[in-house]
Design an enzyme around this catalytic site. Sequence first.
Site, mmCIF file in Angstrom:
data_model
loop_
_atom_site.group_PDB
_atom_site.id
_atom_site.type_symbol
_atom_site.label_atom_id
_atom_site.label_comp_id
_atom_site.label_asym_id
_atom_site.label_seq_id
_atom_site.Cartn_x
_atom_site.Cartn_y
_atom_site.Cartn_z
ATOM 1 N N ARG B 51 0.864 -1.171 0.000
ATOM 2 C CA ARG B 51 0.000 0.000 0.000
ATOM 3 C C ARG B 51 0.893 1.210 0.000
ATOM 4 O O ARG B 51 1.721 1.371 0.898
ATOM 5 C CB ARG B 51 -0.835 0.027 1.280
ATOM 6 C CG ARG B 51 -1.659 -1.204 1.463
ATOM 7 C CD ARG B 51 -2.066 -1.325 2.924
ATOM 8 N NE ARG B 51 -2.794 -2.589 3.103
ATOM 9 C CZ ARG B 51 -3.193 -3.048 4.270
ATOM 10 N NH1 ARG B 51 -2.947 -2.362 5.375
ATOM 11 N NH2 ARG B 51 -3.843 -4.192 4.344
ATOM 12 N N ASP B 53 1.198 5.397 0.255
ATOM 13 C CA ASP B 53 0.440 6.520 0.837
ATOM 14 C C ASP B 53 -0.090 7.458 -0.239
ATOM 15 O O ASP B 53 0.385 7.463 -1.369
ATOM 16 C CB ASP B 53 1.352 7.368 1.740
ATOM 17 C CG ASP B 53 1.774 6.624 2.990
ATOM 18 O OD1 ASP B 53 1.174 5.575 3.314
ATOM 19 O OD2 ASP B 53 2.727 7.101 3.661
ATOM 20 N N ARG B 198 9.752 7.766 4.562
ATOM 21 C CA ARG B 198 9.527 9.208 4.643
ATOM 22 C C ARG B 198 10.049 9.790 5.958
ATOM 23 O O ARG B 198 10.517 10.927 6.010
ATOM 24 C CB ARG B 198 8.046 9.526 4.459
ATOM 25 C CG ARG B 198 7.589 9.244 3.023
ATOM 26 C CD ARG B 198 6.096 9.349 2.866
ATOM 27 N NE ARG B 198 5.632 10.642 3.336
ATOM 28 C CZ ARG B 198 4.352 10.915 3.595
ATOM 29 N NH1 ARG B 198 3.429 9.977 3.424
ATOM 30 N NH2 ARG B 198 4.000 12.108 4.003
#
Lengths: 245, 245
Positions: B51, B53, B198
């Site tokens: 998945r 973001d 991130r």
Amino acid sequence: MERNLKLTVAYDGTNYHGYQDQPGLKTVEGRFKEALEATFLQEIDLKSAGRTDKGVHSQGQVVNFKVDTDIDLGNLPRVVNFNLPPDISVLGVQVVDQDFHARFSAKAKLYRYVIYNGRYRNPLYENRACFVHFPLDEKKMEEALKDLPGLRDFGVFMGRHAVVKDTYRNLYRVDVKRKKDLIVVHFYGKSFLKNMIRRIMGTSIEIGRGLKDTNTLKRALESQDKTYLGPTAPAEGLYLMRVDY
Amino acid sequence: MERNLKLTVAYDGTNYHGYQDQPGLKTVEGRFKEALEATFLQEIDLKSAGRTDKGVHSQGQVVNFKVDTDIDLGNLPRVVNFNLPPDISVLGVQVVDQDFHARFSAKAKLYRYVIYNGRYRNPLYENRACFVHFPLDEKKMEEALKDLPGLRDFGVFMGRHAVVKDTYRNLYRVDVKRKKDLIVVHFYGKSFLKNMIRRIMGTSIEIGRGLKDTNTLKRALESQDKTYLGPTAPAEGLYLMRVDY
């Protein structure tokens, strides 16, 4: 004090009707002038190194204008960028001699043409490269393109509605590189005719596909016969990279 | 005959609320399922490698699903792409064993984080890279990032609302390259925690700016103390490049 300012301007040409201002149409020049006038609160007479077609991008368009201002030059790009949409921005600024003219003082321009030669379309190259799904032989393209450099009559590659009497241009260098699915071609020359690079690239792509011989560009130049040419390659693959002075 | 099909999917994540389907939101998975169901005229149970973001891009997301069809596989990507918007596309297709599962069969993933470290914003990196206008020292970033690889508890880098009990992950390799204004960091590992890259990058950027020491990532790992960390770097710089099986 009136200063002559030289700005380097980048843009994503996708959503504009080309660089040059035209009444009633959304153009890069029109939008850029608005931002300058909003910054300096006066009318700006903008000179530009070149006009790029609808959809063509820039990493190095150069403009100049004279303005009476005491604004700090270090802040200027950020101030102008604040007045610009995300698809146009100033990359740099310089004070230049009063007689500097973005177009007439230019010594050479570097253009890049990008082909995405993957099998299927790729969202990250959408509007940013010319998508060709047929396998291209970049060695054949390179062989054909090496015939171009020189001071020659490039009139055969000029767009149909262009009105220029002298169609001689000095093309200094063309080089072709492949990196995986990308083929990148650089054109470095004194100046270019309207549509010249896109017409050369459209024919080069047919050469790369094996539809035309590698001597096609040479023959077109020698004969000035447009029937040698393929279609004009799309604008989205073309970038004005740099203007040298 | 029911076949298990493995597809590679690219997308520009800018206009989606992330990959994973969520009721009432525009997601890549939701849009992709629609295109598959329009192609095969049946309900599709889609499995995905990972998945991503909101705003994260892909050049190598992998999905699989079982479908009873005699469609020619050579044509399949083009047929599915015809049902997709320009910001999502299938790059390839393969028939795989019945027990292949895009998520559970994955051996490793390659992510790329792109920083545009120019002085002013650049339209061609808009939504495609993290823009940092402070000068970054990529050597310092490299020095800090070299402490990360290994089988470790990366929990300190996990997003706040993630619910995972085992926060050990096996990170194989991190490398940093600069090419002019671009700094590109690759992360290759077995799997990753939510927001892990991130958060690592947000801190690395502060290290590159000289705001934090080059041993900051190491200290954060050893102490599991989140106060060592900088902000989470923006999604637009992150690309899922490849999933290995």
